[in-house]
Design an enzyme around this catalytic site. Structure first.
Site, PDB file in Angstrom:
ATOM      1  N   HIS A 137       0.629   4.160   3.075  1.00  0.00           N
ATOM      2  CA  HIS A 137       1.910   4.055   2.370  1.00  0.00           C
ATOM      3  C   HIS A 137       2.767   5.299   2.672  1.00  0.00           C
ATOM      4  CE1 HIS A 137      -0.772   1.612  -0.385  1.00  0.00           C
ATOM      5  NE2 HIS A 137       0.187   0.758  -0.113  1.00  0.00           N
ATOM      6  N   ARG A 146      -8.015  -1.385  -1.010  1.00  0.00           N
ATOM      7  CA  ARG A 146      -9.283  -2.051  -1.335  1.00  0.00           C
ATOM      8  C   ARG A 146     -10.504  -1.300  -0.796  1.00  0.00           C
ATOM      9  NH1 ARG A 146      -5.977  -7.041  -0.890  1.00  0.00           N
ATOM     10  NH2 ARG A 146      -6.053  -8.000  -2.949  1.00  0.00           N
ATOM     11  N   GLY A 176       3.502  -2.132   6.635  1.00  0.00           N
ATOM     12  CA  GLY A 176       2.467  -1.688   7.566  1.00  0.00           C
ATOM     13  C   GLY A 176       1.912  -2.864   8.360  1.00  0.00           C
TER      14      GLY A 176
END
Ligand code: PAF
Length: 284
Positions: free
Chosen positions: A37, A187, A147
């Site tokens: 990010h 995750r 992304g």
């Protein structure tokens, strides 16, 4: 840096910013921000007057039984990273603000939203496209940043913005990886040490496929799928898919012969965690 939750308040701010000629860059996220990010935010910072990061764990893109409830939420860490990176606004709506009672409207991208992750997670891209469309209408960005790890997501978003004439440029940014090659993902936080060490097999298999294509130049898609499968099968708890597709249309292809850009994409489970990764192979 201002933190705003109410869509109508943000929309008024966005209108004023646009009226005064400011270029707005939006980085849509579900929070639990990591260096992937950060790379999007840095790029947005370079290219815009105002940078907005939205943080919203979007219930509409999770299927029943998926990880909506346990999806990592790290608001304090997220805002300090955003502040460090010079973000101007964080937009953090609550679910009932974006989806009030009697919510009936959706963006559905047919065909390309129905294969690969769209097949394993029915309705997922309808949820993604709907929330991203809503964010575009609220934040009114000139550019929005995504992304390439979520490769299919970027294709779906490009497609609906083009089809529905959203006045926003979609900017895609390279996958950011750990030192050993594992693609960064919120995750990854779910992985045990053992799962984490097995998960690297995805990246290794994609590298092997890339080298094989570079060396042979003309290979069947099936042989690439088999090579990847052989390299992952003993490490993953379940392989969801291994796909070789045209990078822009997501049509499935039979031969890799350098005539077009392709994407090789993998989704596999390590424990209960579903990871995705991909590589792009350029045509000549
Ligand atoms: O990639 C994500 O984090 C999400 O799918 C997105 C684009 C923020 C939409 O909820």
């Amino acid at each position: 840096m201002k933190i705003i939750a109410k869509p109508s308040i943000f929309q008024n701010i966005a209108k004023d910013l646009k009226y005064s000629g400011k270029a707005i860059g939006l980085v849509p996220t579900m929070g639990a921000l990591h260096q992937g990010h950060a790379s999007l935010i840095k790029r947005a910072r370079k290219e815009n007057d105002i940078v907005v990061v939205s943080i919203f764990v979007n219930p509409m893109q999770f299927n029943p039984g998926e990880d909506y409830r346990r999806y990592p939420r790290t608001p304090d860490k997220d805002s300090s990273l955003c502040r460090q990176l010079g973000v101007d606004f964080i937009f953090v709506p609550k679910p009932e603000m974006l989806y009030p009672k009697d919510y009936f409207s959706f963006i559905n991208v047919e065909t390309i939203g129905e294969v690969m992750c769209g097949k394993s997670r029915p309705g997922h891209f309808r949820g993604v496209a709907t929330v991203v469309g809503k964010l575009f209408n609220i934040v009114m960005p000139d550019k929005s940043y995504f992304g390439l790890k979520d490769y299919q997501q970027s294709v779906v978003i490009k497609k609906f913005t083009e089809d529905l004439n959203f006045p926003v440029k979609i900017v895609t940014c390279p996958i950011i990886r750990e030192k050993d090659g594992l693609a960064l993902s919120s995750r990854n936080a779910y992985l045990s040490a053992d799962e984490r060490s097995r998960a690297i097999s995805i990246y290794k298999s994609l590298q092997k496929a890339k080298n094989m294509i570079k060396y042979k130049k003309n290979v069947s898609a099936q042989s690439i799928v088999s090579v990847i499968e052989r390299m992952i099968i003993n490490f993953a708890d379940k392989i969801d898919y291994i796909e070789v597709r045209d990078a822009s249309t997501l049509d499935s292809i039979q031969r890799i012969d350098g005539s077009r850009k392709i994407v090789i994409a993998v989704a596999a489970y390590f424990g209960k965690t579903r990871l995705i990764d991909n590589i792009l192979i350029n045509g000549v």
